[in-house]
Design an enzyme around this catalytic site. Structure first.
Site, PDB file in Angstrom:
ATOM      1  CB  SER A 290    -106.957  98.888 -21.839  1.00  0.00           C
ATOM      2  OG  SER A 290    -106.296  97.631 -21.876  1.00  0.00           O
TER       3      SER A 290
ATOM      4  CE1 TYR B  30    -110.690  97.150 -18.613  1.00  0.00           C
ATOM      5  CE2 TYR B  30    -109.165  95.924 -20.009  1.00  0.00           C
ATOM      6  CZ  TYR B  30    -109.422  96.976 -19.152  1.00  0.00           C
ATOM      7  OH  TYR B  30    -108.431  97.869 -18.848  1.00  0.00           O
TER       8      TYR B  30
END
Length: 262
Positions: free
Chosen positions: A139, A152
């Site tokens: 990501s 995350y």
């Protein structure tokens, strides 16, 4: 363009919906025999795979179950797509660092980092024998920890480094390892009524539709829309194909121009 993938075998983690499902479908359309793994098996995944394996991929036991089943079904693995990630939006706590529990950190790291570690370790003997390929789905948060729950971005940054390490060690032995880092993608994570996007909208006091419409401007994107899962899947298919055999240890960003650094 013939990607020369017919007859190859692949394992896709987190394949029941979103990016993972789009990858399974794209590879199947290219003639790949796909085994997809997910906690919940969707009818779409059953159509896009020769076997759909239900497993908790946030645990080593679940990942081992998937890879063992894939080896039995396929006879060997040419392609591993470490896609599973994010987390259950219903259990994720949105807040600052001091608000987040150790349990959430462990859950996020297990799903977004260690699942790839476990799957790669289990699949590498076969990948080495077949001179195969790994693609990790990371990501832009690995480079841009501006959004998302604590843990995350940290997990995705570690996943990026993990891909580089695998490439350095196993690239000379014929295994290609690359990383794709999407920005906001029109998957259930963002578009789903019970997904992360809906939860962010709730915390901001706006409608889900308003949040989605505002993303390109809010993220200062060069594009006027977010990425679609099929676009990520097309990039995956190219990277694991015979057309990309000298692309190794690379990270490809597909984010509509969100990241600005050189």
């Amino acid at each position: 363009m013939d990607l020369e993938l017919t007859g190859k075998t692949a394992v896709v983690t987190g394949a029941s919906r979103g990016i993972g499902l789009a990858i399974a479908q794209a590879l199947t359309e290219e003639g790949v025999r796909v085994v997809g793994g997910a906690r919940t098996i969707s009818p779409d995944l059953e159509k896009a795979s020769v076997a759909a394996i239900s497993a908790d991929l946030s645990t080593q036991e679940g990942v081992t179950t998937l890879i063992d089943a894939a080896l039995t079904e396929l006879g060997g693995i040419d392609i591993l797509i470490n896609n599973v990630g994010a987390g259950d939006a219903n259990t994720l706590q949105i807040g600052g660092f001091l608000d987040i529990s150790d349990e959430q950190w462990r859950n996020i790291l297990n799903l977004n980092l260690f699942s790839a570690v476990w799957a790669s370790r289990a699949a590498l003997p076969s990948l080495l024998e077949r001179r195969g390929a790994i693609v990790n789905i990371s990501s832009i948060n690995g480079r841009w920890p501006a959004a998302g729950p604590s843990g995350y971005s940290e997990a995705k940054a570690a996943l990026n480094a993990f891909g580089k390490r695998l490439s350095e060690e196993f690239g000379p032995q014929g295994v290609r390892v690359n990383t794709i880092s999407p920005g906001a993608v029109g998957s259930p994570l963002w578009r789903g009524a019970d997904g992360f996007g809906a939860k962010i909208a709730e915390t901001q006091g706006i409608s889900h539709e308003e949040l989605l419409a505002a993303i390109p401007k809010q993220f200062n994107m060069a594009s006027d829309r977010i990425t679609e899962p099929e676009e990520v899947a097309a990039l995956v298919a190219f990277l694991v194909s015979a057309k990309a055999t000298n692309i190794r240890g690379a990270e490809y960003v597909i984010d509509g121009g969100t990241l600005k650094q050189i």
